[in-house]
Scaffold this motif. Structure first.
Motif, short mmCIF file in Angstrom:
data_model
loop_
_atom_site.label_atom_id
_atom_site.label_comp_id
_atom_site.label_asym_id
_atom_site.label_seq_id
_atom_site.Cartn_x
_atom_site.Cartn_y
_atom_site.Cartn_z
N ALA A 28 0.83 -1.21 0.00
CA ALA A 28 0.00 0.00 0.00
C ALA A 28 0.86 1.26 0.00
O ALA A 28 0.56 2.22 -0.71
CB ALA A 28 -0.94 0.00 1.19
N LEU A 29 1.93 1.28 0.80
CA LEU A 29 2.73 2.49 0.94
C LEU A 29 3.38 2.87 -0.39
O LEU A 29 3.41 4.05 -0.76
CB LEU A 29 3.79 2.28 2.02
CG LEU A 29 4.46 3.55 2.57
CD1 LEU A 29 3.42 4.55 3.04
CD2 LEU A 29 5.39 3.19 3.72
N ILE A 81 2.50 6.47 -2.33
CA ILE A 81 3.52 7.46 -2.72
C ILE A 81 3.57 7.62 -4.23
O ILE A 81 3.68 8.74 -4.75
CB ILE A 81 4.89 7.04 -2.15
CG1 ILE A 81 4.85 7.09 -0.61
CG2 ILE A 81 5.99 7.95 -2.67
CD1 ILE A 81 6.13 6.59 0.05
N ASP A 82 3.46 6.50 -4.99
CA ASP A 82 3.47 6.59 -6.45
C ASP A 82 2.33 7.47 -6.96
O ASP A 82 2.52 8.34 -7.81
CB ASP A 82 3.37 5.19 -7.06
CG ASP A 82 4.67 4.41 -6.94
OD1 ASP A 82 5.70 5.03 -6.62
OD2 ASP A 82 4.65 3.19 -7.16
N ASN A 83 1.14 7.24 -6.45
CA ASN A 83 -0.01 8.01 -6.92
C ASN A 83 0.13 9.49 -6.58
O ASN A 83 -0.19 10.35 -7.40
CB ASN A 83 -1.30 7.45 -6.29
CG ASN A 83 -1.87 6.29 -7.07
OD1 ASN A 83 -2.51 6.46 -8.10
ND2 ASN A 83 -1.62 5.09 -6.59
N HIS A 111 -8.46 4.88 0.06
CA HIS A 111 -8.86 3.53 0.44
C HIS A 111 -7.67 2.76 1.01
O HIS A 111 -7.80 2.05 2.02
CB HIS A 111 -9.43 2.80 -0.77
CG HIS A 111 -10.10 1.50 -0.43
ND1 HIS A 111 -11.46 1.39 -0.20
CD2 HIS A 111 -9.59 0.26 -0.21
CE1 HIS A 111 -11.76 0.14 0.11
NE2 HIS A 111 -10.64 -0.56 0.10
N LEU A 112 -6.51 2.90 0.39
CA LEU A 112 -5.32 2.19 0.89
C LEU A 112 -4.92 2.70 2.28
O LEU A 112 -4.56 1.91 3.16
CB LEU A 112 -4.17 2.37 -0.09
CG LEU A 112 -4.32 1.71 -1.47
CD1 LEU A 112 -3.19 2.13 -2.39
CD2 LEU A 112 -4.37 0.20 -1.34
N ILE A 113 -4.99 4.02 2.48
CA ILE A 113 -4.60 4.58 3.77
C ILE A 113 -5.60 4.17 4.85
O ILE A 113 -5.22 3.81 5.97
CB ILE A 113 -4.48 6.11 3.67
CG1 ILE A 113 -3.28 6.45 2.77
CG2 ILE A 113 -4.31 6.73 5.04
CD1 ILE A 113 -3.12 7.94 2.52
N ASN A 114 -6.88 4.22 4.53
CA ASN A 114 -7.89 3.79 5.51
C ASN A 114 -7.71 2.33 5.87
O ASN A 114 -7.85 1.94 7.04
CB ASN A 114 -9.29 4.04 4.96
CG ASN A 114 -9.64 5.51 4.89
OD1 ASN A 114 -8.98 6.33 5.51
ND2 ASN A 114 -10.65 5.85 4.11
N ARG A 143 -2.42 -10.68 -2.17
CA ARG A 143 -1.33 -10.26 -3.04
C ARG A 143 -0.91 -8.84 -2.71
O ARG A 143 -1.75 -8.02 -2.34
CB ARG A 143 -1.77 -10.32 -4.51
CG ARG A 143 -1.97 -11.72 -5.04
CD ARG A 143 -2.39 -11.67 -6.48
NE ARG A 143 -3.66 -10.97 -6.61
CZ ARG A 143 -4.08 -10.44 -7.74
NH1 ARG A 143 -3.32 -10.49 -8.82
NH2 ARG A 143 -5.25 -9.82 -7.79
N PRO A 144 0.36 -8.47 -2.87
CA PRO A 144 0.76 -7.09 -2.66
C PRO A 144 -0.01 -6.18 -3.59
O PRO A 144 -0.25 -6.49 -4.76
CB PRO A 144 2.26 -7.11 -2.97
CG PRO A 144 2.68 -8.52 -2.74
CD PRO A 144 1.51 -9.35 -3.16
N LEU A 145 -0.37 -5.03 -3.08
CA LEU A 145 -1.19 -4.11 -3.86
C LEU A 145 -0.45 -3.55 -5.06
O LEU A 145 -1.06 -3.17 -6.04
CB LEU A 145 -1.68 -2.98 -2.97
CG LEU A 145 -2.72 -3.42 -1.94
CD1 LEU A 145 -3.04 -2.25 -1.03
CD2 LEU A 145 -3.97 -3.91 -2.63
N SER A 146 0.87 -3.51 -5.00
CA SER A 146 1.62 -3.02 -6.15
C SER A 146 1.45 -3.93 -7.34
O SER A 146 1.65 -3.52 -8.48
CB SER A 146 3.09 -2.89 -5.78
OG SER A 146 3.60 -4.15 -5.35
#
Length: 468
Positions: A337-338, A342-344, A410-413, A456-459
């Motif tokens: 998620a992190l 940061i990418d977005n 959504h990822l941060i929440n 799965r990793p979100l990336s």
């Protein structure tokens, strides 16, 4: 109700006891007056002490006998004096005129007593008087005893009523407690334990049944909506990919009139944007249907890694990337998620950053990360709506999809953090990310419905650029 019943009952009993004691003393005094009058008439004055002493011993009363002049002939108290005159005392004076007296008074010892003074007479001939005093201690004791009994009875009644009320309240509220738990489960997205519809009042049983039916229908609708969004995105993705990769709209350029080239470029750009939008919808659908559990992630390492990857892209736009602030260590975040956040946000900042400016990633104590650009920024109304899906600023001049910031939030929440947008000190936008340090306890997994087993990793699931 108990007070309204018991207090009057206690007063009535107390008055009854006092009345009965007064009548008893008056009756005994009248009888003793007749006996003593006969003794005085017959000249048996010497027998008076035995008569009144025997009565005083049996009842605890105090008896005084006088002659027709009010001179004391006998006293049941051995220490009392005889031969003294009591004619001036009101009750004795009235008795000498053949008038009895019954009253409550205070004796020489300061005690409350019932006093009955009777004339010793035969017809209108007065031969003496008799005073009988009886202490109210025993009457008060009986009155206090009945008050205690009434209080005990009232306490037992109150205890029984409280127990019955507590049992009834538990029976009534039991369905409400299960309904509350079911509501909390439904708010989390999945009703696993429906409320109990077999206990409690009929109205609450019907309410529990209706709630279960409504929750079931709502879950079906949500699953159908999620399935439709996912399937529709997949169905749109296939022809868009074909347009971009197989048909290659750019290959039509040599065969078109030069005046149509701008329209072709716009069509290609729109196909690209629509493809990114579909990709973003798929990413959101996967996020909402995936159970995620936060794990420790090194914020400093991830920040340095993402900046190193984005520096060449930023350099092409003559924009610099800079990391400032102290190291903050590990934070709680769901896998991948992190990096995605940061990418977005960097991609979003690059869209609005003019050449010659700097995008700053500033770390502050308390695991807070600021991504600050020097672009045009946003007004307050736009910052309020920036996290709405498909929303883009009215003055936006880029091909954003309106899904980047919703994915970031959504990822941060899901990681247990928060994100807010603020104006930067000079110009531009300050995106503030607040994450929880690993010293705090991680929150439980968030479930979003079907497919909750994926980890799965979100990336690997999505990489969608943001927008203003």
């Amino acid at each position: 109700m108990l007070a309204g019943l018991e207090i009057p009952l206690g007063y009535i009993y107390a008055r009854g006891e006092t009345s009965r004691a007064s009548q008893s003393v008056e009756r005994d005094a009248a009888m003793l007056a007749e006996v003593t009058e006969e003794n005085i008439e017959e000249g048996k004055v010497g027998e008076l002490p035995d008569v009144i002493g025997d009565y005083a011993t049996r009842t605890g009363g105090h008896v005084v006998v006088t002659d027709k002049q009010g001179i004391v002939l006998a006293d049941s108290d051995p220490a009392a004096r005889t031969g003294i005159s009591l004619a001036t005392q009101p009750d004795i004076a009235r008795a000498l005129t053949n008038q009895p007296t019954v009253t409550t008074t205070t004796d020489s010892a300061g005690r409350d007593v019932l006093s009955a003074t009777m004339p010793g007479a035969s017809g209108t001939t007065i031969r003496g008087t008799l005073r009988l005093t009886y202490p109210l201690d025993q009457v008060s004791t009986r009155v206090h005893r009945i008050w205690g009994a009434l209080a005990l009875a009232g306490g037992c009644v109150l205890a029984a009523v409280a127990l019955a009320a507590f049992t009834l309240a538990r029976w009534i509220t039991s369905p409400l407690r299960t309904l509350e738990a079911a509501t909390a489960q439904l708010a989390e997205g999945q009703l696993t334990h429906p409320p109990d519809a077999t206990t409690g009042p009929p109205e609450l049983r019907r309410l529990a049944t209706s709630f279960t039916h409504t929750a079931t229908q709502l879950q079906h609708l949500l699953k159908a909506q999620q399935a439709f969004a996912s399937e529709a995105s997949h169905q749109l993705k296939t022809p868009l990919t074909g347009l971009r990769l197989r048909l290659r709209l750019e290959n039509l350029e040599p065969y078109l009139d030069p005046r149509a080239h701008p329209s072709l470029e716009e069509a290609v750009d729109e196909v690209e944007r629509l493809g990114r939008m579909v990709q973003g919808l798929l990413a959101l659908a996967r996020l909402e249907n995936t159970a995620t559990t936060p794990e420790p992630v090194d914020l400093d390492a991830v920040t340095a890694e993402r900046v190193a990857i984005w520096e060449p892209v930023a350099a092409e736009q003559y924009v610099a990337l800079d990391i400032t602030g102290p190291h903050v260590g590990q934070v709680w975040a769901i896998p991948g998620a992190l990096e995605q956040i940061i990418d977005n946000l960097i991609a979003n900042a690059l869209r609005g950053s003019p050449p010659g400016t700097t995008i700053t990633l500033h770390r502050t104590p308390g695991t807070e990360l600021h991504i600050i650009d020097q672009g045009p920024g946003m007004n307050a109304a736009d910052r309020e709506r920036a996290f709405d899906r498909f929303w883009r600023s009215s003055d936006a001049h880029h091909d954003g999809t309106g899904l980047g910031l919703p994915i970031v939030r959504h990822l941060i929440n899901a990681s247990g953090g928060t994100i807010t947008l603020h104006p930067s000190p000079d110009t531009g936008l300050d995106a503030r990310i607040q994450l929880r340090p690993v010293t705090s306890r991680p929150r439980g997994p968030r479930s979003g419905g079907e497919g909750s087993g994926s980890r799965r990793p979100l990336s690997q699931r999505t990489h969608t650029a943001g927008r203003r």
